[in-house]
Motif scaffolding. Structure first.
Motif, short mmCIF file in Angstrom:
data_model
loop_
_atom_site.label_atom_id
_atom_site.label_comp_id
_atom_site.label_asym_id
_atom_site.label_seq_id
_atom_site.Cartn_x
_atom_site.Cartn_y
_atom_site.Cartn_z
N TYR A 145 -22.50 -3.94 33.21
CA TYR A 145 -21.72 -3.03 33.14
C TYR A 145 -23.16 -3.26 31.86
N LEU A 146 -23.56 -4.48 32.09
CA LEU A 146 -24.45 -4.48 30.71
C LEU A 146 -26.00 -5.18 31.25
N GLY A 147 -26.14 -4.43 31.99
CA GLY A 147 -27.25 -4.75 33.09
C GLY A 147 -28.38 -5.81 33.87
N ASP A 148 -28.96 -5.03 34.17
CA ASP A 148 -30.10 -5.62 34.84
C ASP A 148 -30.63 -7.86 34.32
N ARG A 191 -24.38 4.70 42.94
CA ARG A 191 -25.13 4.22 43.54
C ARG A 191 -26.46 3.19 42.98
N HIS A 192 -27.19 4.28 41.77
CA HIS A 192 -27.79 3.79 41.43
C HIS A 192 -27.41 1.37 41.04
N VAL A 193 -26.00 2.04 40.83
CA VAL A 193 -25.63 0.39 41.07
C VAL A 193 -26.53 -0.30 41.84
N MET B 178 -30.04 -0.23 30.75
CA MET B 178 -29.85 0.15 32.42
C MET B 178 -29.24 1.34 32.87
N LEU B 179 -27.37 0.84 32.91
CA LEU B 179 -26.50 1.84 33.25
C LEU B 179 -26.40 2.86 31.65
N PRO B 188 -25.22 10.46 27.46
CA PRO B 188 -25.49 8.95 28.32
C PRO B 188 -23.91 8.86 28.36
N ILE B 189 -24.09 7.89 29.47
CA ILE B 189 -22.85 6.81 29.89
C ILE B 189 -21.63 6.36 29.15
N TYR B 190 -22.48 5.97 27.79
CA TYR B 190 -21.99 4.31 26.70
C TYR B 190 -21.47 5.67 25.87
N ARG B 191 -21.86 7.63 25.60
CA ARG B 191 -21.27 8.40 25.37
C ARG B 191 -19.41 8.40 25.94
#
Lengths: 316, 316
Positions: A145-148, A191-193, B178-179, B188-191
């Motif tokens: 969830y926190l990204g790359d 799928r993005h992940v 990123m996510l 957005p996902i965070y929303r």
């Protein structure tokens, strides 16, 4: 195997060799839960965290003794040890060290994730195997969830230490859909992940064709499992949800490549607490809980051999 | 405050009372890093994990002594303790207990997340304050990637034990985009996560108007911070990224409600390692590192008072 000179692909190749050697992709999840432990390991009445941790330690060691000749890899679940405080963490360290000493690969299911240097601290603390850390597992599970930039520190430590990382992509629980199945740009978040994870793995393949980074994909979503096998051709898949959560051998068939490699299938409760469920509860006396573990492990191995490409595993 | 009879809104109200009493939303992050510790606490040469853990324990206790009269809440970062193995986890337990005994609220930054009964094990192990657990923090941070059924066990334990939960919504690191910033269904996902969290908080408000579940929203995204304050009117916001990560008082102004409540602003390195940076390194001798911590805390308090609605905090 040279453990002092890390190779980018070390973990992936070691996992492949171990799975081929044991001729099975079965992974045994070590999830000690106090209420489910065999009677023989539980003291009467209220047990203190220290007493419970001692029981967890003994339980894990005995399960490891039983499954070592049968499988290649075990997956301790950090939560159940952390629940018992410091004594629990001591039992976790013992469990990891004992399994590694027995020759098993250890994937620590910790699902950690944090930013930058904090992620490095987690990776440094949890990932071996070439370090002297206390929880030096061969690989660890992480949350995307926190990204790359929060995942890269784990990959970096894994590369240095000949370890591996499994990124959560599609989890086995129903609620996993809440975020993971949201559609963004025409495809779901998972799928993005998956595409990101494949991008990292692609640069780090070993002889076996798989890279340093793998993915967690639940057995409870067979269609997505087959889809994700295609999206991530260079990623080992760690497949939870078999057995207790309802996943069957046919459900996980799509997780494998044509050689029967590329996936490890985890079962926790269904194996380690087999003494309490049918048909093992009827077949074995309570005190023979280890024989129930052995029988359940063998049955799962047989089922995956008959109904999945894991039956085609070549020789070493 | 009655600690033996849990109320749904207990933690939110306790946090409000404590912030009003101290007249500041500053939260001090306890992130002990060996290389940054004051010289006085570091032994010469290589220190063992046990020696490092002893230094972490002493460091955290001394920081807590300094900040207790000034702030309401501290946030130990689990990763740095876990990095040192069992000895580190002992230091973490000591840090939590010491801060609580001093009257501070403790938010354990663990970012845990797992499914069903495994999440319950984490929550049981980490969340107090009405239990006798070893890491009995007042609140804990959690990761939403696994979805609602993985978060609910944390909420349930929090409700039972008068504790709180902060769900990661928008993290402070660049890679968080990123996510979290992917657009799904026009937002957005965070929303999506924020709306879910608000839905849970809405049913559990205390006297202060905030609920048992809060959200982590980084100081480094000021526009999203103001947006998310509106989307989550019943959620305490935990705002990291102030100071070392570049967030300023103006950046976090949007996190507060009109009474100056509703947000706690965390600073870790900028406060606890103030001895090593300007202007404190010049003002204080190395051995006086505690005075640097105090001065940096006071400066942050002043800055938030001048440039944010936290200057309007009413009386208890």
């Amino acid at each position: 195997m040279n453990k002092t000179e890390p190779r980018a692909s070390g973990f992936a190749d070691r996992l492949a060799s171990a799975v081929i050697e044991r001729q099975t992709p079965v992974m045994v999840g070590l999830d000690p839960r106090w209420d489910h432990l065999p009677e023989a390991l539980r003291s009467d009445g209220d047990a203190s965290p220290v007493q419970r941790a001692a029981a967890y330690r003994r339980f894990c060691r005995e399960v490891i003794d039983v499954v070592t000749p049968l499988v290649a890899v075990v997956k301790p679940q950090a939560a159940f040890f952390e629940q018992l405080g410091v004594a629990g963490m001591e039992a976790l360290a013992d469990c990891i060290a004992y399994a590694r000493a027995a020759g098993l690969l250890v994937v620590l299911d910790a699902k950690r994730g944090d930013i930058g240097s904090t992620a490095t601290a987690y990776a440094d603390g949890l990932l071996g195997p070439t370090c002297e850390g206390m929880f030096a597992a061969d690989a660890v599970t992480v949350n995307p969830y926190l990204g790359d930039d929060a995942l890269e520190p784990f990959f970096e430590v894994a590369r240095k230490r000949d370890g591996g990382v499994f990124v959560l992509v599609k989890t086995s629980n129903p609620g996993g859909r809440m975020l993971q199945d949201l559609q963004a740009g025409g495809r779901p978040i998972y799928r993005h992940v998956a595409e990101y994870v494949e991008g990292v793995a692609h640069g780090s393949q070993g002889r076996c064709g798989y890279g340093v980074v793998g993915a967690v994909v639940g057995a409870t979503y067979p269609e997505q499992l087959a889809e994700l096998r295609e999206v991530m051709p260079h990623c080992w898949l760690l497949v939870p949800g078999f057995g207790s959560q309802g996943g069957t051998a046919r459900d996980v068939a799509g997780a494998f490549d044509q050689q029967g490699l590329g996936a490890v299938i985890n079962s926790s409760r269904h194996i380690i607490f087999a003494h309490a469920r049918s048909p093992y509860a009827e077949r074995f006396a309570a005190a023979d809980w280890q024989r129930a573990v052995e029988a359940a492990t063998r049955d799962m191995i047989d089922r995956l051999r008959s109904d999945t490409p894991a039956g085609q595993l070549g020789s070493v």
